[in-house]
Design an enzyme around this catalytic site. Structure first.
Site, PDB file in Angstrom:
ATOM      1  N   HIS A   1      26.957  59.389  85.397  1.00  0.00           N
ATOM      2  CA  HIS A   1      25.660  58.718  85.452  1.00  0.00           C
ATOM      3  C   HIS A   1      24.703  59.216  84.361  1.00  0.00           C
ATOM      4  O   HIS A   1      24.458  60.404  84.238  1.00  0.00           O
ATOM      5  CB  HIS A   1      25.039  58.965  86.828  1.00  0.00           C
ATOM      6  CG  HIS A   1      23.948  58.002  87.181  1.00  0.00           C
ATOM      7  ND1 HIS A   1      23.378  57.949  88.421  1.00  0.00           N
ATOM      8  CD2 HIS A   1      23.319  57.040  86.448  1.00  0.00           C
ATOM      9  CE1 HIS A   1      22.451  57.009  88.450  1.00  0.00           C
ATOM     10  NE2 HIS A   1      22.393  56.456  87.256  1.00  0.00           N
TER      11      HIS A   1
ATOM     12  N   TYR B   1      20.203  57.318  93.586  1.00  0.00           N
ATOM     13  CA  TYR B   1      19.332  56.252  94.072  1.00  0.00           C
ATOM     14  C   TYR B   1      18.813  56.562  95.474  1.00  0.00           C
ATOM     15  O   TYR B   1      18.888  55.723  96.380  1.00  0.00           O
ATOM     16  CB  TYR B   1      20.072  54.915  94.100  1.00  0.00           C
ATOM     17  CG  TYR B   1      20.617  54.432  92.785  1.00  0.00           C
ATOM     18  CD1 TYR B   1      20.130  54.899  91.571  1.00  0.00           C
ATOM     19  CD2 TYR B   1      21.642  53.487  92.754  1.00  0.00           C
ATOM     20  CE1 TYR B   1      20.640  54.442  90.374  1.00  0.00           C
ATOM     21  CE2 TYR B   1      22.155  53.020  91.561  1.00  0.00           C
ATOM     22  CZ  TYR B   1      21.656  53.510  90.369  1.00  0.00           C
ATOM     23  OH  TYR B   1      22.166  53.060  89.181  1.00  0.00           O
TER      24      TYR B   1
END
Length: 424
Positions: free
Chosen positions: A124, A56
């Protein structure tokens, strides 16, 4: 069946503040966002968990900076809040699930977040790699957990619910230990509830302790203004046909003197709070009432866990208002409403709004028609990892026959989590 002790479902707060919005996918300049103010306000309102990822952009760095302040050090001991982050996804098409990279990524997260340990670490976007790569990363994360204590709980995250279920079952079968957490995003929303109808029974059977539901607006899809456009442009994977029908649903909602995002947020938080109970948690519910871990009874009810994402303090305040109103409307909510200082009138209003949202959700979902429970392809059909000769990844082996192992049907023509932007 080995299980981490105590189970994550006895500790994790049911409301988690996500930081995917601290990124230029959702905002033109994440460094211009009031991230420290958001984090401090969240803690002041009782939020006790933060989800982030190295993928992110600057999110980990910004979250760590917000937490490494005198205000936090003096008022919120590290043991009182949870930090959840991820490993494995480096860039849009770049992944590394190897043991050396997992170790490097964990250490970087510890440094970025200014902490000695991480409460939860996910692999992830697991659908982009092979099951063997996921098993390698899970094994290394558990080794770090057992040998150093710098990780407390281990899980996976991703978009396709069938893949998440397949991997949870494979990991249990191969290792004899269930995953502590499986985070799904955009799969329990006003438009798509496959996390409940398809995934919940399988994940529960695979021994998964907690299943957080992220991105209750479908990565910003369920907004009157449409998908968010940040510095990276239009990144949203939804096809144009789905966007068109969402706009029609939004127009219908306007005619009912409501906004689709307000209905969508309350619907997802409220319904998942109930339906996600089998894979929910007993942690601090951020109800406005002082919570003590030692006072939680063994038979205390669990709440389905949700991840919210905001870009400013006003959005946070509105989300917390909605969350606490939902708590007031639960069975036994009279106690919560009165003891928190909100009062019995708030419970009456909550029950009335609950009924109204249910009626609006029914109308919106009729407008969605064939796009109800539609899921876009992830990875996209043209996805290709650097260094791999084929655009098609090896299929997942399945431990047992399942009614949901068929490919998702896409309409003619045509992952990141979170965003509750544009709430008010």
């Amino acid at each position: 069946m080995p299980q981490t002790s105590p189970p994550l479902s006895t500790l994790l707060p049911p409301l988690i503040c996500g930081t995917a919005t601290f990124n230029d996918q959702y905002n033109p300049d994440p460094y211009a966002l009031p991230t420290t103010g958001i984090v401090h306000r969240a803690l002041s309102l009782g939020v006790r968990a933060f989800d982030t990822s190295p993928y992110y952009g600057p999110a980990e760095e910004l979250l760590g900076k917000a937490l490494n302040t005198p205000f936090v050090h003096e008022n919120f001991p590290r043991r009182d809040y949870f930090l959840l982050t991820k490993v494995g996804r480096i860039a849009g098409a770049e992944f590394d699930y190897s043991a050396p990279w997992v170790r490097r990524s964990v250490q970087r997260s510890l440094d970025n977040l200014h902490t000695k340990y991480l409460d939860v670490v996910y692999c992830h976007d697991v659908e982009f790699v092979t099951p063997e790569e996921v098993l390698t990363a899970i094994t290394e994360l558990r080794r770090i957990r057992d040998e150093t204590g710098r990780i407390k709980y281990v899980g996976i995250s991703g978009y396709p619910v069938a893949t998440l279920c397949d991997l949870a079952e494979i990991i249990l079968e191969r290792t004899g230990e269930p995953l502590d957490a499986v985070m799904s995003y955009a799969n329990f929303t006003l438009q798509n509830t496959r996390l409940s109808s398809v995934a919940l029974p399988r994940l529960k059977a695979a021994g998964v302790s907690v299943v957080p539901n992220a991105s209750v607006l479908g990565m910003g899809l369920l907004r009157r203004t449409g998908v968010p456009i940040g510095a990276q442009g239009d990144f949203h994977p939804s096809p144009s046909e789905l966007r068109t029908v969402i706009q029609k649903a939004s127009d219908w909602c306007d005619q009912q003197d409501n906004r689709i995002e307000k209905v969508a947020i309350r619907f997802a938080l409220e319904v998942w709070m109930r339906e996600g109970e089998p894979v929910g948690s007993k942690g601090d519910p951020a109800s406005g009432i002082a919570w003590r871990r030692e006072q939680v009874k063994p038979n205390a009810p669990k709440l389905g866990v949700s991840v919210m994402g905001v870009s400013n303090v006003d959005e946070l305040n509105e989300t917390m208002r909605v969350w606490r109103s939902i708590l007031d409307g639960l069975e036994g909510g009279e106690h919560t409403a009165v003891e928190s200082g909100r009062g019995s009138r708030d419970r009456v209003w909550s029950l009335s709004r609950q009924k109204q949202v249910q009626e609006l959700a029914t109308g919106i979902r009729k407008v969605l028609g064939e796009y109800l429970d539609f899921a876009w392809a992830s990875p996209p059909p043209d996805f290709k990892r650097p260094g791999l000769s084929s655009t098609v990844l090896a299929p997942l082996p399945t431990p047992a026959a399942s009614p949901d192992h068929s490919a998702l049907k896409l309409p003619p023509g045509e992952s990141m989590d979170v965003s509750c932007t544009d709430l008010i």
